[in-house]
Design an enzyme around this catalytic site. Structure first.
Site, mmCIF file in Angstrom:
data_model
loop_
_atom_site.group_PDB
_atom_site.id
_atom_site.type_symbol
_atom_site.label_atom_id
_atom_site.label_comp_id
_atom_site.label_asym_id
_atom_site.label_seq_id
_atom_site.Cartn_x
_atom_site.Cartn_y
_atom_site.Cartn_z
ATOM 1 N N ASN A 1 41.969 32.861 29.255
ATOM 2 C CA ASN A 1 43.287 32.078 29.933
ATOM 3 C C ASN A 1 43.893 30.894 29.424
ATOM 4 O OD1 ASN A 1 40.707 31.906 31.239
ATOM 5 N ND2 ASN A 1 41.834 30.210 32.158
ATOM 6 N N GLN B 1 42.999 38.027 32.838
ATOM 7 C CA GLN B 1 44.402 37.450 31.552
ATOM 8 C C GLN B 1 44.849 38.669 30.817
ATOM 9 O OE1 GLN B 1 47.000 35.106 31.358
ATOM 10 N NE2 GLN B 1 45.367 34.227 32.527
ATOM 11 N N CYS C 1 42.808 20.130 35.014
ATOM 12 C CA CYS C 1 42.145 18.984 34.691
ATOM 13 C C CYS C 1 43.059 17.865 35.737
ATOM 14 C CB CYS C 1 41.980 18.695 33.416
ATOM 15 S SG CYS C 1 42.909 17.260 32.774
ATOM 16 N N ALA D 1 46.268 40.911 40.320
ATOM 17 C CA ALA D 1 47.665 41.521 40.215
ATOM 18 C C ALA D 1 48.622 40.337 39.830
ATOM 19 C CB ALA D 1 48.028 42.126 41.549
ATOM 20 N N HIS D 2 48.334 39.329 40.292
ATOM 21 C CA HIS D 2 49.490 38.364 40.143
ATOM 22 C C HIS D 2 49.643 38.049 38.451
ATOM 23 C CE1 HIS D 2 47.262 34.205 39.946
ATOM 24 N NE2 HIS D 2 46.654 34.997 40.336
ATOM 25 N N THR E 1 39.809 44.847 56.326
ATOM 26 C CA THR E 1 40.852 45.844 56.442
ATOM 27 C C THR E 1 41.602 45.687 55.075
ATOM 28 O OG1 THR E 1 40.803 45.792 58.812
ATOM 29 C CG2 THR E 1 42.804 46.437 57.740
ATOM 30 N N GLY F 1 41.356 38.126 41.465
ATOM 31 C CA GLY F 1 40.647 38.060 40.256
ATOM 32 C C GLY F 1 39.251 37.368 40.330
HETATM 33 C C1 LIG Z 1 43.641 33.795 36.939
HETATM 34 C C2 LIG Z 1 42.435 34.406 36.143
HETATM 35 C C3 LIG Z 1 41.267 34.346 37.094
HETATM 36 C C4 LIG Z 1 41.491 34.433 38.731
HETATM 37 O O1 LIG Z 1 42.189 35.383 39.106
HETATM 38 P P1 LIG Z 1 42.844 35.088 40.643
HETATM 39 O O2 LIG Z 1 43.652 36.254 40.897
HETATM 40 O O3 LIG Z 1 43.974 34.045 40.530
HETATM 41 O O4 LIG Z 1 41.591 34.628 41.440
HETATM 42 C C5 LIG Z 1 39.957 34.856 36.635
HETATM 43 N N1 LIG Z 1 40.094 34.916 35.186
HETATM 44 C C6 LIG Z 1 40.727 34.733 34.545
HETATM 45 C C7 LIG Z 1 40.788 35.022 32.836
HETATM 46 C C8 LIG Z 1 42.162 34.297 34.736
HETATM 47 O O5 LIG Z 1 43.147 34.071 34.122
#
Ligand SMILES: *Cc1c(COP(=O)(O)O)cnc(C)c1O
Length: 385
Positions: A156, A184, A330, A205-206, A242, A73
């Protein structure tokens, strides 16, 4: 210390859905080719990536060519902001960047770097006390030399959902590229890019039961954008390297499942979230909900407790078997209230005592009730500490 922890931090990351993991497996050792290779191995891998692109495009209601796979993300946000800002500078000498003050660091730090290194003028939109951006505030600030506007879909830290379609319509009218960080939001909200009026939209994706290390950026056809990672011509020349075939296949499956199971997942999550919010505000003195009471993610509960050390509370919760978050990264030792909570107008004495509880597919009523029984005593303890 308990060995089993109740995981209540789905906004930080989610476990990989077993169905997603199964989808990924063949691409590590069987169909392991490089999609850029000419031979059959390569063709198979390419077909896998293009099929995944079609699946993601269906979920976004866009064309497959408008989907760019990335590594996360954060990378998608970087490509959106930096790529669109630098292209707008080159094409029309644009100098102005407009973002909300509650963006994820992947957006805000990128915008700050563009201001510091490339002399963009960075302007922050105001938010209300729920952390929401109002479209009229965007309308007032759009300029002919605005390079890009970025407002996150759902926050988030505090769960608030922004009126993206309205903001997007205003930007579209002025011909200014509009990016939304939907990393999010995508686990729970529809991400129809046509309905949302966005030009750029970031996914990771996670956050929706896919693997870590893969994301995507929607780039509306015709949006001026420069690559951030240069090299080979992968991803329509927008992201060299790749392709991570197994992770891309996994992301597509996780995204597909999030679309078809959205209603079921929400009907599981929302009552649990509402029970949690109701009981916390009832049982704990000097507690406030942060973010919007209604227009918020269905799995998201976030609070501040007056006079509490948020980090101490997290550690007490962890020892008691509950994995939660303060909502922001934090560091202990140097407790600084989060920029997002300060942007809501919360005094530091409140903002330092933040707690984020985010639920997921595997969260049970029993787990929520066990958490609710434990929390009041632990908040008391953290207040005295
Ligand atoms: C988790 C998050 C990201 C970062 O995504 P990653 O895949 O962990 O780099 C960016 N923006 C928001 C709102 C998120 O919750």
């Amino acid at each position: 210390m308990k060995t089993y922890k109740t995981y209540l931090d789905y906004a930080a990351t989610t476990p990989v859905d077993p169905r997603v993991l199964e989808t990924m497996m063949p691409y590590f050792r069987e169909t392991f080719g490089n999609p850029s290779s000419v031979h059959t191995y390569g063709q198979q891998a390419e077909a896998t990536v293009e099929e995944a692109r079609e699946t993601v495009a269906r979920g976004l209601n866009c064309r497959p060519e408008e989907v760019v796979f990335t590594s996360c993300g954060s990378e998608s946000d970087n490509l959106a902001l930096r790529g669109a800002a630098l292209a707008a500078r080159r094409e029309r000498d644009a100098r102005h960047i407009l973002i909300s003050p509650v963006e994820h660091h992947a957006v805000s730090h990128t915008a700050q770097q563009l201001a510091a290194l490339h002399k963009f003028e960075l302007e922050y939109l105001p938010v209300d006390d729920a952390g929401k951006v109002h479209p009229r505030e965007v309308a007032k600030r759009l300029r002919d030399d605005t390079a890009v506007v970025s407002v996150m879909y759902a926050n988030n830290e505090i769960g608030t959902i922004n009126p993206i379609a309205e903001i997007g319509a205003l930007c579209r009218e002025r011909g200014i590229p509009f990016h939304t960080d939907a990393v999010q939001a995508a686990a729970h909200l529809p991400v129809d890019v046509t309905a949302l009026n966005v030009d750029l939209l970031a996914l990771g994706a996670h956050k929706f039961y896919g693997p870590k290390g893969v994301g995507a950026l929607y780039v509306r056809a015709g949006t001026p954008i420069l690559p951030v990672q240069t090299g080979g011509g992968q991803e329509h020349n927008l992201r060299a390297g790749t392709s991570n075939v197994p992770y891309i296949a996994g992301m597509a499956e996780a995204f597909r499942l999030a679309q078809i199971e959205r209603e079921v997942r929400i009907s599981h999550l929302k009552p649990l979230r509402d029970r949690l919010i109701g009981r916390v505000l009832e049982d704990i003195p000097s507690a406030r909900l942060t973010g919007h009471p209604v227009t918020r993610l269905p799995n998201h509960a976030s609070f501040v407790f007056e006079g509490v050390d948020g980090n101490a509370l997290l550690m007490l919760l962890d020892v008691a078997g509950f994995a939660c978050s303060s909502g922001s990264a934090c560091k202990s030792g140097d407790p600084k209230p989060s920029d997002v909570l300060l942007a809501l107008g919360l005094p530091p004495r409140w903002a330092l005592g933040s707690l984020r509880v985010t639920l997921g597919m595997d969260t049970t009523l029993e787990a929520v009730d066990a958490f609710l029984s434990a929390l009041p005593g632990l908040v008391e303890k953290a207040r005295k500490a």
